[in-house]
Motif scaffolding. Structure first.
Motif, PDB file in Angstrom:
ATOM      1  N   THR A 116      -0.092  13.685  -9.876  1.00 52.90           N
ATOM      2  CA  THR A 116      -0.057  12.258 -10.187  1.00 52.90           C
ATOM      3  C   THR A 116      -0.292  11.418  -8.944  1.00 52.90           C
ATOM      4  OG1 THR A 116       1.399  12.601 -12.088  1.00 52.90           O
ATOM      5  CG2 THR A 116       1.391  10.407 -11.111  1.00 52.90           C
ATOM      6  N   LEU A 117       0.297  11.801  -7.829  1.00 49.91           N
ATOM      7  CA  LEU A 117       0.078  11.071  -6.582  1.00 49.91           C
ATOM      8  C   LEU A 117      -1.377  11.148  -6.138  1.00 49.91           C
ATOM      9  CD1 LEU A 117       3.304  12.083  -4.617  1.00 49.91           C
ATOM     10  CD2 LEU A 117       2.695   9.767  -5.357  1.00 49.91           C
ATOM     11  N   ARG A 118      -1.979  12.316  -6.251  1.00 50.97           N
ATOM     12  CA  ARG A 118      -3.386  12.460  -5.861  1.00 50.97           C
ATOM     13  C   ARG A 118      -4.277  11.622  -6.772  1.00 50.97           C
ATOM     14  NH1 ARG A 118      -3.685  16.158  -1.889  1.00 50.97           N
ATOM     15  NH2 ARG A 118      -2.087  17.811  -1.811  1.00 50.97           N
ATOM     16  N   LEU A 126       9.652   4.449   1.120  1.00 52.55           N
ATOM     17  CA  LEU A 126       8.269   4.067   0.823  1.00 52.55           C
ATOM     18  C   LEU A 126       7.331   4.851   1.731  1.00 52.55           C
ATOM     19  CD1 LEU A 126       8.717   0.206   0.475  1.00 52.55           C
ATOM     20  CD2 LEU A 126       7.868   1.726  -1.342  1.00 52.55           C
ATOM     21  N   PHE A 127       6.218   5.329   1.146  1.00 55.91           N
ATOM     22  CA  PHE A 127       5.238   6.109   1.889  1.00 55.91           C
ATOM     23  C   PHE A 127       3.840   5.563   1.668  1.00 55.91           C
ATOM     24  CE2 PHE A 127       8.729   9.020   1.133  1.00 55.91           C
ATOM     25  CZ  PHE A 127       8.827   9.759   2.313  1.00 55.91           C
ATOM     26  N   SER A 128       3.075   5.425   2.746  1.00 59.08           N
ATOM     27  CA  SER A 128       1.641   5.190   2.604  1.00 59.08           C
ATOM     28  C   SER A 128       0.981   6.536   2.358  1.00 59.08           C
ATOM     29  CB  SER A 128       1.075   4.530   3.867  1.00 59.08           C
ATOM     30  OG  SER A 128       1.314   5.345   4.992  1.00 59.08           O
ATOM     31  N   GLU A 129      -0.303   6.532   1.995  1.00 62.02           N
ATOM     32  CA  GLU A 129      -0.959   7.783   1.632  1.00 62.02           C
ATOM     33  C   GLU A 129      -0.906   8.816   2.759  1.00 62.02           C
ATOM     34  OE1 GLU A 129      -5.197   9.499  -0.153  1.00 62.02           O
ATOM     35  OE2 GLU A 129      -5.024   7.382   0.409  1.00 62.02           O
ATOM     36  N   ASP A 130      -1.133   8.389   3.986  1.00 66.77           N
ATOM     37  CA  ASP A 130      -1.163   9.342   5.093  1.00 66.77           C
ATOM     38  C   ASP A 130       0.232   9.797   5.525  1.00 66.77           C
ATOM     39  OD1 ASP A 130      -0.297   7.031   6.306  1.00 66.77           O
ATOM     40  OD2 ASP A 130      -1.892   6.935   7.788  1.00 66.77           O
ATOM     41  N   GLU A 131       1.281   9.236   4.912  1.00 69.34           N
ATOM     42  CA  GLU A 131       2.651   9.628   5.226  1.00 69.34           C
ATOM     43  C   GLU A 131       3.269  10.542   4.162  1.00 69.34           C
ATOM     44  OE1 GLU A 131       4.066   5.548   7.579  1.00 69.34           O
ATOM     45  OE2 GLU A 131       4.343   5.733   5.401  1.00 69.34           O
ATOM     46  N   ILE A 132       2.568  10.731   3.037  1.00 68.58           N
ATOM     47  CA  ILE A 132       3.123  11.538   1.953  1.00 68.58           C
ATOM     48  C   ILE A 132       3.418  12.955   2.449  1.00 68.58           C
ATOM     49  CG2 ILE A 132       2.685  12.562  -0.320  1.00 68.58           C
ATOM     50  CD1 ILE A 132       3.085   9.632  -0.565  1.00 68.58           C
ATOM     51  N   ASP A 138       0.817  -1.200   0.000  1.00 70.88           N
ATOM     52  CA  ASP A 138       0.000   0.000   0.000  1.00 70.88           C
ATOM     53  C   ASP A 138       0.857   1.259   0.000  1.00 70.88           C
ATOM     54  OD1 ASP A 138       1.043  -0.094   2.537  1.00 70.88           O
ATOM     55  OD2 ASP A 138      -0.823   0.465   3.545  1.00 70.88           O
ATOM     56  N   GLN A 139       2.137   1.121  -0.380  1.00 72.25           N
ATOM     57  CA  GLN A 139       3.059   2.250  -0.322  1.00 72.25           C
ATOM     58  C   GLN A 139       3.591   2.619  -1.706  1.00 72.25           C
ATOM     59  OE1 GLN A 139       5.683   0.326   2.652  1.00 72.25           O
ATOM     60  NE2 GLN A 139       5.256   2.105   3.952  1.00 72.25           N
ATOM     61  N   VAL A 140       3.993   3.888  -1.823  1.00 70.01           N
ATOM     62  CA  VAL A 140       4.584   4.413  -3.052  1.00 70.01           C
ATOM     63  C   VAL A 140       6.009   4.855  -2.751  1.00 70.01           C
ATOM     64  CG1 VAL A 140       4.486   6.274  -4.754  1.00 70.01           C
ATOM     65  CG2 VAL A 140       2.380   5.150  -4.024  1.00 70.01           C
ATOM     66  N   LEU A 141       6.913   4.578  -3.689  1.00 66.89           N
ATOM     67  CA  LEU A 141       8.328   4.907  -3.514  1.00 66.89           C
ATOM     68  C   LEU A 141       8.603   6.328  -4.000  1.00 66.89           C
ATOM     69  CD1 LEU A 141      10.994   3.479  -2.591  1.00 66.89           C
ATOM     70  CD2 LEU A 141      11.422   3.053  -5.027  1.00 66.89           C
ATOM     71  N   LEU A 142       9.203   7.155  -3.138  1.00 61.13           N
ATOM     72  CA  LEU A 142       9.570   8.517  -3.494  1.00 61.13           C
ATOM     73  C   LEU A 142      11.064   8.739  -3.279  1.00 61.13           C
ATOM     74  CD1 LEU A 142       6.676  10.610  -1.850  1.00 61.13           C
ATOM     75  CD2 LEU A 142       6.831   9.761  -4.211  1.00 61.13           C
ATOM     76  N   CYS A 143      11.602   9.721  -4.013  1.00 60.49           N
ATOM     77  CA  CYS A 143      13.013  10.079  -3.906  1.00 60.49           C
ATOM     78  C   CYS A 143      13.133  11.522  -3.438  1.00 60.49           C
ATOM     79  CB  CYS A 143      13.703   9.967  -5.270  1.00 60.49           C
ATOM     80  SG  CYS A 143      13.501   8.397  -6.111  1.00 60.49           S
ATOM     81  N   LYS A 144      14.099  11.783  -2.559  1.00 58.84           N
ATOM     82  CA  LYS A 144      14.409  13.160  -2.173  1.00 58.84           C
ATOM     83  C   LYS A 144      15.525  13.654  -3.086  1.00 58.84           C
ATOM     84  CE  LYS A 144      14.291  14.625   2.098  1.00 58.84           C
ATOM     85  NZ  LYS A 144      14.632  14.911   3.536  1.00 58.84           N
ATOM     86  N   ARG A 145      15.277  14.753  -3.782  1.00 56.44           N
ATOM     87  CA  ARG A 145      16.193  15.221  -4.817  1.00 56.44           C
ATOM     88  C   ARG A 145      17.520  15.710  -4.251  1.00 56.44           C
ATOM     89  NH1 ARG A 145      14.556  16.154  -9.846  1.00 56.44           N
ATOM     90  NH2 ARG A 145      15.845  18.023 -10.082  1.00 56.44           N
ATOM     91  N   ALA A 146      18.611  15.297  -4.913  1.00 48.56           N
ATOM     92  CA  ALA A 146      19.955  15.724  -4.532  1.00 48.56           C
ATOM     93  C   ALA A 146      20.477  16.813  -5.450  1.00 48.56           C
ATOM     94  CB  ALA A 146      20.911  14.532  -4.547  1.00 48.56           C
TER      95      ALA A 146
END
Length: 211
Positions: free
Chosen positions: A160-162, A141-147, A55-63
């Motif tokens: 796109t996430l929404r 990885l983030f669940s919806e309530d953690e985005i 139930d999670q989506v993978l996100l990256c923090k930009r460098a």
């Protein structure tokens, strides 16, 4: 024609170029004053994925700039010789260290003020393994309530996430299209979407709905 050319010299012969409307065309192009080569400039395609594990989506923090330190979906410019889905999978591997099975086209968002088109595919992570690439400070990885909505790098990524979480709650994924003159969202503005043909991606989409 007083505008300064964005391209100064011809890549074919090295002579100066100027802005003029070539015969048979209807807009100014960069035309070499010596050999006549026409240098066309076209929008650039940015390809990425919505990588899902459970139930999670993978996100990256930009460098890197722009938006250094902000979170984004893995995405980047398409290379010559790639298909759009190949580019999306490659960028996901390079930026997030994640191997994915690319599914259906999910969103196509126009960003004309920077001459780009942002395209995202649904993607299932093959295993819960990931690592920050050279252009990422962190991957998680983030669940919806953690985005971290206030720390998302670009409006196209936030949209796109929404779209993804709304579709998942609805139990069906669509193809989301948007043609906007401004990257900022217009509150209440309808966003056209099309039902996605899941015949060839059923195995990828089904796990995303089981949350």
């Amino acid at each position: 024609m007083n505008r300064r050319p964005l391209i100064q010299f011809c890549s074919a012969c090295g002579h100066p170029v100027e802005l003029r409307i070539p015969p048979g065309d209807n807009r100014e192009r960069h035309v070499c004053t010596h050999c006549g080569t026409i240098h066309y400039q076209n929008p650039r395609n940015v390809l990425g994925t919505v990588p899902v594990w459970g139930d999670q989506v993978l996100l990256c923090k930009r460098a890197i700039e722009p938006r250094l330190g902000y979170w984004t979906l893995p995405a980047g410019f398409m290379e010559i010789g790639e298909t759009t889905s190949q580019a999306a999978a490659r960028e996901t591997l390079e930026e997030a260290g994640a191997v994915v099975e690319v599914g259906a086209l999910f969103s196509l968002l126009n960003v004309p003020h920077v001459n780009q088109v942002h395209i995202f595919y649904l993607a299932q992570m093959c295993e819960p393994q990931f690592a920050a690439g050279e252009e990422s400070l962190e991957v998680a990885l983030f669940s919806e309530d953690e985005i971290p909505w206030d720390e998302i790098a670009f409006p196209t990524v936030a949209k796109t996430l929404r779209f993804f979480f709304e579709d998942r709650r609805a139990g069906a994924f669509g193809v989301h299209l948007e043609a906007s003159q401004d990257e900022a969202a217009v509150p209440g503005a309808p966003v056209p979407s099309l039902p996605v043909n899941t015949a060839h991606t059923e195995d990828i989409l089904t796990p995303m709905l089981r949350v």
